[in-house]
Design an enzyme around this catalytic site. Structure first.
Site, short mmCIF file in Angstrom:
data_model
loop_
_atom_site.label_atom_id
_atom_site.label_comp_id
_atom_site.label_asym_id
_atom_site.label_seq_id
_atom_site.Cartn_x
_atom_site.Cartn_y
_atom_site.Cartn_z
CE1 TYR A 289 21.49 28.42 -15.41
CE2 TYR A 289 19.22 27.69 -15.44
CZ TYR A 289 20.35 28.03 -14.73
OH TYR A 289 20.35 28.00 -13.39
CB ILE B 288 32.64 25.60 3.90
CG1 ILE B 288 33.24 24.57 2.93
CG2 ILE B 288 33.26 26.97 3.70
CD1 ILE B 288 32.54 24.50 1.61
N GLY C 271 22.80 24.75 3.81
CA GLY C 271 23.06 26.19 3.73
C GLY C 271 21.79 26.93 3.42
N GLY C 272 21.52 27.15 2.11
CA GLY C 272 20.33 27.89 1.72
C GLY C 272 19.21 26.98 1.22
N GLY D 139 29.56 18.85 0.35
CA GLY D 139 29.22 18.38 1.69
C GLY D 139 29.68 16.98 2.01
#
Lengths: 633, 655
Positions: A553, A349, A211-212, A344
């Site tokens: 984070y 998708i 994707g990205g 994946g």
């Protein structure tokens, strides 16, 4: 990793400018490349897309605008100029073209990284270092007849062989190329994907959806043991909004669209999804669904699982989708939850129907300074208890506060710097905050103006109970800026022997402080243990609040001068840090996903039976492991 | 992993020669008053700022844990929650410390005076102090000294005060709190008080454990406690008590602190202040109640000399490092951490292992005095010789020097001054202990207590009674060095009894003996094999045995060492065997036997104890033996003893 550049109204101009530059980029693009077959009209598309598909950020040839061995756009990066001052190049961001005077000292003081010690990266991709593709001739022949564009060009393949884990980028900088996909295909629409998957099954080739490319879980890495031809299925050209339903406030969107394009296009019609993961500049809708992504403003809009209404996914067994758009269903386990987080491994998708909202009328940043991290966490907890969290509320620890400070651009007027000095004096001297303990929460409010102001007051009142002092909009905005430049900063760090990464977890409220302290300390100890010569940066922030816990984070970086195998050391430390997270009641991942990086902990995370359930779904949907990325399981 | 702390030990032994500094020397040169008013500026704990007493107590009483327990207790006792809360506050008030620097200064002033009079020197290893200094800034530190004397109680605070290290909060027995004025001074010097018999008082346990855990979590001051539980009357290490240990470790198990540093401290005395008190306690004179009056009366001890004191600060032990692989921290992830729950078997085993490890470290760090070696030898001489004929001094000297070499071979820290003739060292030791032995005409005699006015000829038992205290003190001082020899001695015993050379079989017997003596000596649970290997290699090192893959054989001329070691252990072995009269020796030297038991049984016992102690030849009336058995073996440990005995007799019939 990186957040949107266009937050408030003040950024509108910049966003527009940005779009123009993108269009310009498109115009200059050579029409088609040597190996790529030209796209043919997507027959399955029937009607014209709702919004024109001409203005898109990511071209088929990513190398035209993006770095091959670092984060983001080729024209944007941190450099030290001739005067030895840090500067951010390009024109895309608010920080672009600005001098950041504090950065050099911060780098020196934090990491011991000086200008004298430079670790240069391999300047350009050497195509001869890329292993030749193993092509499945029969598959290629049949693919040609479908007219779907594809390429076996070395650059194209290398670009799709990695995400942005430290070891992936580090190897690229060293010019080391491992197993890469043998071919890249660019389907234009759902039916193209159906054809590709059918062919892949027929000829037994391995598909890895792309994707990205912002994965930080080694999810895009080609399994080295894979002997079949590996095809990277790049969804970036499936980037249209197919329709917008203004009565139900939903939009039907092709899954390859990247975050900023989606937001920009919807904005044109006065809408937004409100889903803003830090990587939204580059990450795609399909990627969000496949990894269970979380957006910065989830408090208003929800995480991806709250936003999605319908998903269409192409699997080796056929297409999976629901038959209606009911907002909630009681029809057994939600099949969407097999798709979300499947990383994946089950299929591609292709289309998603998701909620949209009118663009908020008013947006306001804010920040609060707390005397220490403990008080800050207590405040966030109280805000969560009262369920009055603003669109975004984040708490940075002291190290990150200092980091944010180091990223302050040069101020032009004496008055501003005088004002800054005054503020500092007020907080540290008058209010008695210890500059080595204080921490800051950044806030983002959204909605109608009146409600925002009311909401703001409520939050500041709670903060005051925990010793918090309002510290202005600027600090808040800079805090959010940090999230998108941090990935660019990593590239600068790597130029000067500093490597690092971030990782995340979610944890119940009562353990937030403990996990922050213990994981940070563990990182420092492990670094020392593993022979790291300089004290590491080990810092954290609380980025999301929930009723029952928070998302934390961690940033971790160190100067690797004197280490023979820095990546290995890095991986050992990250591994230890993850063990520490799990031992302190944290989750394996809040939104980055498992990929291959965190697979080893899956069984203890979801139990053996849980693994069995997931495995049996995989076995049914994809018995021949066509989607052979080997993520998750 | 198991071997990690051992490797540490080895390292510790190599750079063992840490510089010792007499901290009294400087004190003698300066004024006590200005000393007490010195600026005290410790480096603060990194993770959190200090916390006031009031704040600390508030955190404890408002804790979620106490809230849970309060509710439970209220339901069980059918009281209102408020009443139970009231009670909990009362307990906390009775318990809590109130550390104030002013009182530390007062204490330092008094101690300065007292120490200078009592001791010729207080030696401290400065390296150890430096390590402690760093440790207090990083993690919560638990100071774990051994406990031999009332003096132990504040000496650590005194030393830390001198060296600008945060003053510890100290766990103390509640009787001390009952002393007028002194109790309050102690409280303000950082003592907190724990009741002796807590039993099943749920609320008390809850308050205490939450108090201790909060101290550890806050970490601003070191926590000091005696893991042995109370003063060892026999000067031998006691089996560690695990309740407190577990409370201390829990914040780490549950991830509330990153790490905890355990710091074993070994305090060694040339001469223990309460030596005669201890001996008489062992003979059945009840322990005087701790009282301010008692303390004042005891001030006559100030007129005597007690040699020097050694305080050895051991290497900081990281609980995190040591617990790796021993504790699964995930187990605390699925329930609220402040839910009152029984600790798991794993956590208990881990606490026990750590506690034993610390006591071993204390033993390893202690300084063995020449006197202790001499006592070990004197006790192997028939008592009659010591009371009537006397032991030639040169004979004792010769043997002691021989033993010194053996001790050094075994890695003991000896407090044997350099540059002084050996004979002088020994004479001054004997001189220091003139209440126990005396030299007459080149011979050594045991000191006899003043005879009661003798109107009629006394019975032989009475005669023995007069040397009882001295003999017991000999045994106690011998105990100070027992830990150096015990492992090789077990091997020696195994060789002697099994008459076997097979390693496997020797090891089997060795671990059997360890099992039998697990309350007698400190053996780290689960490390028999390492202990065995270590003992064998020590014996090899001193040339007593040859070791091959399969066998351990006695070397030529190795018998001297082996029989000495065997003889050292013999009283203990005998006492665990059938003959009832020999059990008494065990009792006198045993950890099983503590003063509480004596209080109940003292009157008839004194006589038998001594008579049995003195020699096997002593005749005992039948009546007395039975009396003894009902009195002593009626105690709680009877079952254990019987069990050990049976095991001993059935598995390895001892000839």
């Amino acid at each position: 990793m990186a957040s949107n550049s266009c937050g408030g109204g003040s950024d509108r101009q910049m966003a527009a400018q940005h779009r123009l530059s993108v269009i310009a980029g498109h115009l200059q693009r050579p029409s088609g490349s040597n190996t790529a077959v030209l796209a043919v009209d997507c027959k399955g598309q029937g009607s014209k897309p709702f919004v024109s598909s001409e203005k898109r950020t990511v071209p088929r040839r990513r190398q035209e605008i993006m770095k091959w061995n670092g984060w983001g756009y080729s024209d944007s990066k941190f450099v030290y100029n001739k005067k030895g001052q840090a500067e951010f190049t390009g024109k895309r961001y608010k920080l672009s073209g600005m001098i950041i005077p504090g950065l050099k000292d911060w780098m020196e003081n934090t990491f011991g990284a000086t200008l004298q010690h430079k670790a240069a990266a391999t300047p350009a991709l050497n195509s001869s270092a890329v292993p030749p593709p193993t092509l499945n001739e029969a598959f290629v022949e049949e693919l040609k007849s479908t007219g779907v564009p594809f390429s076996a060009d070395a650059e194209d393949r290398v670009f799709r062989a990695h995400g942005h884990c430290l070891h992936e980028i580090f190897a690229l900088r060293e010019g080391k190329i491992g197993r890469v996909p043998d071919m890249v295909v660019w389907p234009n629409c759902h039916s193209d994907v159906v054809k590709i998957v059918e062919l892949a099954c027929k000829h037994n080739v391995c598909l890895i959806p792309y994707g990205g490319g912002t994965s930080v879980s080694s999810a895009l890495e080609c399994p080295p043991e894979e002997t079949r031809s590996i095809i990277s299925l790049d969804t970036s050209q499936m980037n249209r909004i197919l329709w917008i339903d203004e009565k139900n406030l939903t939009a039907h969107i092709e899954a390859g669209i990247i975050g900023q394009d989606l937001e920009n296009l919807l904005n044109e019609s006065g809408y937004c999804t409100g889903h803003e993961p830090d990587s939204m500049e580059f990450s795609s809708l399909g990627g969000w669904v496949a990894t269970r992504a979380s957006g910065m403003k989830k408090n208003i809009y929800g995480n991806i699982e709250d936003l999605v209404i319908r998903i269409k996914m192409v699997t080796p067994q056929g297409v999976i989708e629901k038959s209606c758009q009911g907002p909630r269903m009681s029809t057994g386990p939600d099949i969407h939850h097999f798709i979300m987080g499947s990383e994946g491994t089950l299929g591609v998708i292709t289309e998603v129907t998701m909620k949209i909202r009118p663009v908020p009328e008013y947006q306001k940043y804010g920040s609060v300074v707390f005397p220490n991290f403990e008080q800050g966490v207590a405040c966030l907890r109280e805000v969560a208890r009262q369920r009055c969290a603003p669109a975004s509320i984040r708490l940075m620890d002291n190290e990150q506060f200092k980091f944010g400070h180091a990223l302050k651009p040069q101020v032009s007027s004496i008055f501003t710097s005088f004002l800054d000095g005054l503020k500092k004096f007020y907080i540290t001297k008058f209010k008695g905050f210890d500059p080595n303990r204080l921490c800051v929460a950044t806030l983002l409010f959204e909605g109608n103006r009146e409600k925002v102001l009311q909401h703001e007051k409520q939050v500041y009142d709670i903060a005051a109970k925990f010793g918090g002092l309002a510290a202005g909009e600027d600090n808040g905005q800079r805090g959010y800026m940090l999230t998108f430049v941090i990935a660019y900063l990593r590239d600068l760090g790597m130029d000067y022997f500093v490597i690092g990464e971030s990782f995340e977890t979610s944890v119940p409220w009562d353990r937030v402080l403990d996990i922050c302290r213990n994981v940070k300390a563990r990182i420092i100890h492990e670094c020392k243990d593993k022979g790291v010569q300089f004290p590491p940066l080990s810092t954290c922030r609380v980025t999301q609040t929930y009723d029952a816990g928070a998302c934390v984070y961690f940033y971790f970086a160190f100067n690797y001068r004197g280490l023979s195998d820095p990546v290995h050391v890095y991986e050992q430390v990250e591994h230890a840090a993850r063990e520490e997270i799990l031992a302190n009641g944290g989750s394996l991942s809040h939104h980055h996903g498992v990929g291959k990086l965190r697979k080893e902990w899956m069984r203890e995370t979801v139990s053996s039976v849980g693994m069995g359930m997931l495995q049996s779904v995989k076995d049914y949907v994809d018995p021949n492991n066509i989607f052979g990325s080997r993520n998750l399981l | 992993m198991t071997n990690m702390h051992r490797d540490f030990t080895k390292v510790g032994l190599n750079d063992d020669e840490e510089e010792l500094l007499d901290i009294l020397e400087e004190r003698r040169r300066s004024s006590d008053l200005s000393f007490a008013f010195r600026t005290f500026s410790p480096q603060p704990y990194k993770a959190a700022p200090p916390c006031s007493t009031v704040e600390l107590n508030r955190v404890v009483s408002e804790s979620q844990f106490l809230r849970y327990v309060t509710k439970e207790v209220a339901v069980e006792k059918q009281l209102s929650v408020e009443e139970v809360q009231q009670e909990a506050r009362g307990i906390l008030g009775e318990m809590s410390q109130n550390l104030q620097l002013g009182f530390i200064r007062l204490m330092a002033y008094i101690f300065n005076k007292v120490f200078k009079r009592l001791y010729s020197a207080i030696f401290v290893n400065m390296e150890g102090l430096n390590r402690l200094h760093h440790a207090t800034q990083e993690n919560p530190v638990i100071l774990m000294p051994n406990h031999r004397s009332y003096m132990d109680f504040l000496v650590i605070s005194y030393i830390l005060f001198i060296h600008d290290i945060p003053i510890p909060v100290i766990a103390a027995g509640i009787p001390l709190a009952g002393m007028k004025i002194v109790g309050e001074i102690l409280r303000r010097s950082g003592a907190f008080f724990i009741r002796r018999a807590i039993g099943s008082d749920k609320l008390y346990w809850a308050v205490l454990s939450e108090y201790v855990r909060t101290l550890v979590r806050k970490g601003f001051a070191p926590l000091e406690f005696f893991v042995e539980g109370f003063r060892s009357r026999t000067l031998k290490s006691l089996s560690p008590k695990l309740g407190m240990m577990h409370m201390v470790l829990e914040p780490f198990f549950k991830g509330e602190v990153f790490d905890i540093t355990l710091l074993p401290i070994s305090i060694s005395y040339d001469r223990v202040l309460e030596e005669s008190l201890l001996a008489h306690e062992l003979l059945g004179v009840p322990k005087p109640k701790e009282s301010t009056m008692g303390l004042l009366k005891a001030s006559r001890v100030l007129s005597e000399k007690y040699g020097s004191m050694h305080v050895n600060f051991g290497r900081p032990l990281s609980v995190r490092q040591l617990c790796e692989g021993r504790i699964n921290r995930y187990q605390y992830n699925l329930t609220p951490r402040d839910l009152p729950e029984k600790s798991t078997a794993e956590a208990q085993a881990c606490a026990s292992w750590l506690a034993h490890l610390v006591v071993r470290k204390q033993e390893e760090g202690s300084q063995i005095s020449p006197w202790s070696l001499m006592c070990g030898l004197l006790l192997q001489v028939p008592t009659r010789v010591l009371t009537e004929e006397g032991l030639p001094w040169h004979q004792l000297t010769e043997k002691t020097l021989w033993l010194r070499k053996l001790a050094l071979d075994f890695g003991a820290r000896l407090n044997w001054p350099d540059g002084v003739p050996d004979s002088d060292v020994m004479s001054s030791s004997a001189e220091l202990h003139r209440s126990i032995v005396q030299r007459k005409a080149g011979c050594v005699f045991l000191v006899q207590e003043d005879e009661p006015s003798r109107k009629y000829p006394g019975s032989p038992e009475e005669g023995m009674m007069r040397t009882a205290a001295a003999a017991l003190m000999l045994a106690s001082y011998r105990n100070q060095c027992l830990h150096v020899f015990v492992r090789p001695a077990l091997v020696a015993t195994a060789i002697h009894i099994t008459k076997c050379t097979q390693r496997d079989e020797l090891f089997a017997f060795f671990s059997f003996l360890q099992d039998v003596f697990s309350h007698e000596f400190i053996f780290i649970p689960g490390e028999s094999l390492q202990d065995f290997e270590e003992a064998c290699s020590l014996l090899k090192k001193c040339g007593a045995v040859h070791i091959s893959q399969q066998e351990v054989t006695v070397a030529q001329g190795g018998m001297e060492v082996l029989s000495f070691l065997q003889e050292l252990l013999k009283p203990f072995i005998d006492s665990y065997q059938k003959k009832p009269q020999q059990k008494l020796f065990l009792l006198l030297n045993s950890n099983l036997f503590i003063s509480q038991h004596f209080k109940k049984h003292n009157f008839n016992l004194s006589f038998f104890l001594y008579s049995l102690f003195v020699s096997n030849k002593t005749h005992i009336t039948k009546k007395s033996t039975t009396q003894f058995q009902t009195d002593v073996l009626g105690m709680k440990k009877k079952r254990m003893l019987g069990c050990a005995k049976r095991k001993c007799n059935t598995i390895y019939p001892i000839p």
